[in-house]
Design an enzyme around this catalytic site. Structure first.
Site, PDB file in Angstrom:
ATOM      1  N   ALA A  22      81.113 -36.244  64.862  1.00 48.25           N
ATOM      2  CA  ALA A  22      80.451 -37.483  64.421  1.00 48.25           C
ATOM      3  C   ALA A  22      80.803 -38.696  65.265  1.00 48.25           C
ATOM      4  O   ALA A  22      80.121 -39.726  65.172  1.00 48.25           O
ATOM      5  CB  ALA A  22      80.794 -37.756  62.956  1.00 48.25           C
ATOM      6  N   ASP A  25      78.693 -38.682  71.503  1.00 48.84           N
ATOM      7  CA  ASP A  25      77.532 -39.381  72.048  1.00 48.84           C
ATOM      8  C   ASP A  25      76.232 -38.946  71.379  1.00 48.84           C
ATOM      9  O   ASP A  25      75.348 -39.764  71.132  1.00 48.84           O
ATOM     10  CB  ASP A  25      77.462 -39.126  73.560  1.00 48.84           C
ATOM     11  N   ARG A  28      75.858 -40.628  67.999  1.00 47.61           N
ATOM     12  CA  ARG A  28      75.626 -42.070  68.156  1.00 47.61           C
ATOM     13  C   ARG A  28      74.220 -42.375  68.657  1.00 47.61           C
ATOM     14  O   ARG A  28      73.551 -43.284  68.149  1.00 47.61           O
ATOM     15  CB  ARG A  28      76.667 -42.643  69.125  1.00 47.61           C
ATOM     16  N   ASP A 190      66.318 -26.837  70.258  1.00 46.01           N
ATOM     17  CA  ASP A 190      65.891 -27.219  71.602  1.00 46.01           C
ATOM     18  C   ASP A 190      65.072 -28.483  71.383  1.00 46.01           C
ATOM     19  O   ASP A 190      63.938 -28.423  70.913  1.00 46.01           O
ATOM     20  CB  ASP A 190      65.045 -26.131  72.258  1.00 46.01           C
ATOM     21  N   HIS A 191      65.662 -29.650  71.683  1.00 43.22           N
ATOM     22  CA  HIS A 191      65.037 -30.901  71.263  1.00 43.22           C
ATOM     23  C   HIS A 191      63.660 -31.114  71.872  1.00 43.22           C
ATOM     24  O   HIS A 191      62.871 -31.894  71.352  1.00 43.22           O
ATOM     25  CB  HIS A 191      65.953 -32.100  71.557  1.00 43.22           C
ATOM     26  N   ASP A 248      70.719 -25.095  82.648  1.00 42.96           N
ATOM     27  CA  ASP A 248      70.658 -26.338  81.898  1.00 42.96           C
ATOM     28  C   ASP A 248      69.253 -26.634  81.391  1.00 42.96           C
ATOM     29  O   ASP A 248      69.085 -27.150  80.282  1.00 42.96           O
ATOM     30  CB  ASP A 248      71.148 -27.492  82.784  1.00 42.96           C
ATOM     31  N   HIS A 253      64.334 -25.320  77.876  1.00 37.81           N
ATOM     32  CA  HIS A 253      63.161 -26.195  77.856  1.00 37.81           C
ATOM     33  C   HIS A 253      61.964 -25.587  78.591  1.00 37.81           C
ATOM     34  O   HIS A 253      60.839 -25.556  78.066  1.00 37.81           O
ATOM     35  CB  HIS A 253      63.486 -27.544  78.497  1.00 37.81           C
ATOM     36  N   LYS A 354      67.273 -32.894  89.437  1.00 33.01           N
ATOM     37  CA  LYS A 354      67.908 -34.208  89.322  1.00 33.01           C
ATOM     38  C   LYS A 354      67.665 -35.016  90.601  1.00 33.01           C
ATOM     39  O   LYS A 354      67.369 -34.453  91.650  1.00 33.01           O
ATOM     40  CB  LYS A 354      69.407 -34.047  89.067  1.00 33.01           C
TER      41      LYS A 354
END
Length: 519
Positions: A22, A25, A28, A190-191, A248, A253, A354
């Site tokens: 909690a 990152d 938050r 998986d957002h 990653d 994704h 990236k």
């Protein structure tokens, strides 16, 4: 089994949320703002509570101040110092917890039972593990042995990616979790599956009669999926060097977005039927036979020094925590085939990396062009029709077609019809984590990954990783701020295709009207 339409009638009512990690990152930036948005929109009733858990010592008041600050910085709605905010904040409680100590979980049970009674929650418990994957198993055991699963309501476990490092590690992790939770109680996030336009792919495909007849190898030339990031590895050099772009982004994704584009219409609008169709796509992926096959169809790259927005940036090997001789890829592109009746012969081109020029996620469907030497094609060069799903940061759908150039002079030009979900000033689109938290609390598993999806994705990715280990596969350098190595262009050029511009950078089309915006 509950129908999705029935689930949509119910809010996330009567849930005790346990947030492990909690003070991290993720909580938050994403979770606390998601709770507040759900509360403001009436999707959380007053019969809920949140217990924040971490090693750090905090009082309830300090924890609530942390929550307030995160909402002020990251939420769609800003927390006002009024009665509504105070009522919301009172639902948040904190406990310092050493996840390796069973007695701490027994104390947690006492707090959970008190809150359950205070808020009349009915024993429903959702455990969100915003922790490193290697801790999932031990936390699950302690939840069981600490008595936290002995409840009259339902219990669900929500876990973040990465789910393992490869198939063997994922199998070990799954075995540990399944000793405590049933598969239907495990929600693997998986957002990207929570994003507005990713979910809209399903609607556009299956709710429009003029698309489904064209959605096959007779009419579609190729599909391109781009997921680009402008950032480097930042402070995550140590972690990233053991993961790389393929693990990653590719294993989760990218493959999930392929399944959304290629799946068959489900027979029923139920979570398991939808996930069944996604699994069929993963089973149909053409397996790379050997290292040479991987070399012909997959490009791996690593960024060298370059410029981003006019400022010099270092090479990957000069980033903090990265070995000077690292062979980890920061970019990969691949040509993937789904070998089933609908998609046989249609290449799916995927790329992610990236330090690319813009941050964007887009899916481009390129339709087959008109036959050459027939009528208009004999007079002018016709551009292929494109259907583009813009997922991030702009949300919308873009369609490119050919039309007569205005005026008396003969000519054909590409025109654009643009639906913009996020262009209208003031639009407040829900974040992915809002949807996923809401769905998990309601028991809707549609946009979470099932174990067989995870396993099949790892099998596919492991073949590539194995080929890279077997031989010294070429690592193509690309300058930071560019669109990747030349080899990625060749991957499409050898098939007669090209990467289409992304992030609204389509060239040459005429927009005759203001883009359609969501109302």
């Amino acid at each position: 089994m509950t129908d999705i339409a029935e689930l949509n009638d119910y809010g996330a009512d009567r849930t005790l949320f346990f947030i492990f990690g909690a003070t991290g990152d993720l909580a938050r930036r994403k979770l606390f703002p998601a709770f507040y948005s759900l509360y403001r929109e009436g999707k959380l009733s007053d019969r809920f509570a949140v217990i924040g858990l971490a090693r750090r010592s905090r009082t309830n008041e300090q924890f609530r101040e942390d929550v307030r600050q995160s909402i002020q910085e990251f939420a769609r709605y800003k927390g006002e110092e009024d009665k509504q905010w105070e009522t919301f904040a009172d639902h948040f409680h904190y406990m310092s917890l050493d996840i390796n100590k069973l007695e701490a979980f027994q104390q947690l049970r006492g707090l959970a039972d008190r809150l359950d009674e205070t808020y009349d929650i009915g024993g429903n418990r959702l455990f969100y593990l915003a922790l490193a994957p290697e801790l999932f198993g031990s936390v699950s055991y302690n939840l069981r042995d600490g008595g936290l699963l002995e409840t009259k309501g339902w219990r669900r476990l929500v876990i973040e990616k990465p789910f393992g490092y490869d198939l063997p590690s994922a199998e070990k992790l799954n075995e540990q979790i399944r000793q405590v939770f049933n598969e239907e109680e495990v929600y693997r996030i998986d957002h990207y599956l929570g994003k507005e336009m990713v979910q809209n792919i399903e609607v556009v495909r299956f709710a429009n009669a003029f698309f489904e007849p064209l959605w096959n190898n007779k009419h579609i030339a190729n599909i391109q999926i781009t997921l680009s990031e402008t950032v480097g590895v930042e402070e995550r050099g140590g972690y990233y060097d053991h993961a790389g772009a393929l693990r990653d982004m590719g294993q989760n994704h990218m493959l999930q977005m392929i399944t959304m584009m290629a799946m068959e219409p489900p027979s029923r609008m139920e979570p398991e039927d939808i996930r069944d169709e996604k699994v069929k796509v993963l089973r149909s992926l053409r397996v790379f036979r050997d290292a040479e096959d991987v070399k012909s169809n997959v490009v791996r790259g690593q960024y060298s020094a370059g410029e981003m927005k006019g400022k010099p940036v270092p090479a990957y090997r000069n980033e903090e925590g990265v070995p000077s001789d690292s062979m980890t890829e920061t970019y990969f592109a691949a040509k993937v085939f789904v070998d089933n009746f609908r998609w046989a012969g249609v290449p799916f081109y995927i790329r992610t990396g990236k330090r690319l020029p813009v941050k964007t996620t887009e899916v481009v469907v390129e339709f087959k062009n008109m036959p050459e030497n027939v009528y208009f094609s004999r007079k002018t060069k016709l551009e292929p029709n494109l259907l583009v799903f813009r997922v991030n940061p702009t949300e919308g759908i873009y369609l490119k077609m050919n039309a007569k150039q205005p005026g008396s002079q003969w000519g054909i030009v590409p025109i654009a019809m643009d639906f913009c979900q996020s262009c209208e000033v003031g639009i407040n689109t829900p974040e992915a984590y809002e949807r996923l938290l809401y769905d998990a609390a309601r028991g809707d598993s549609t946009y979470f990954t099932r174990w067989d999806e995870v396993a099949l994705a790892w099998k596919f990715v492991d073949r590539i990783e194995s080929a890279w280990r077997e031989q010294s596969s070429e690592l193509h350098p690309y300058a930071a701020g560019t669109w990747g190595p030349e080899a990625a262009l060749t991957l499409l050029a050898q098939d007669g295709f090209k990467w289409w511009p992304v992030n609204g950078q389509h060239e040459g089309e005429v927009v005759w009207a203001t883009p359609i915006v969501a109302k």
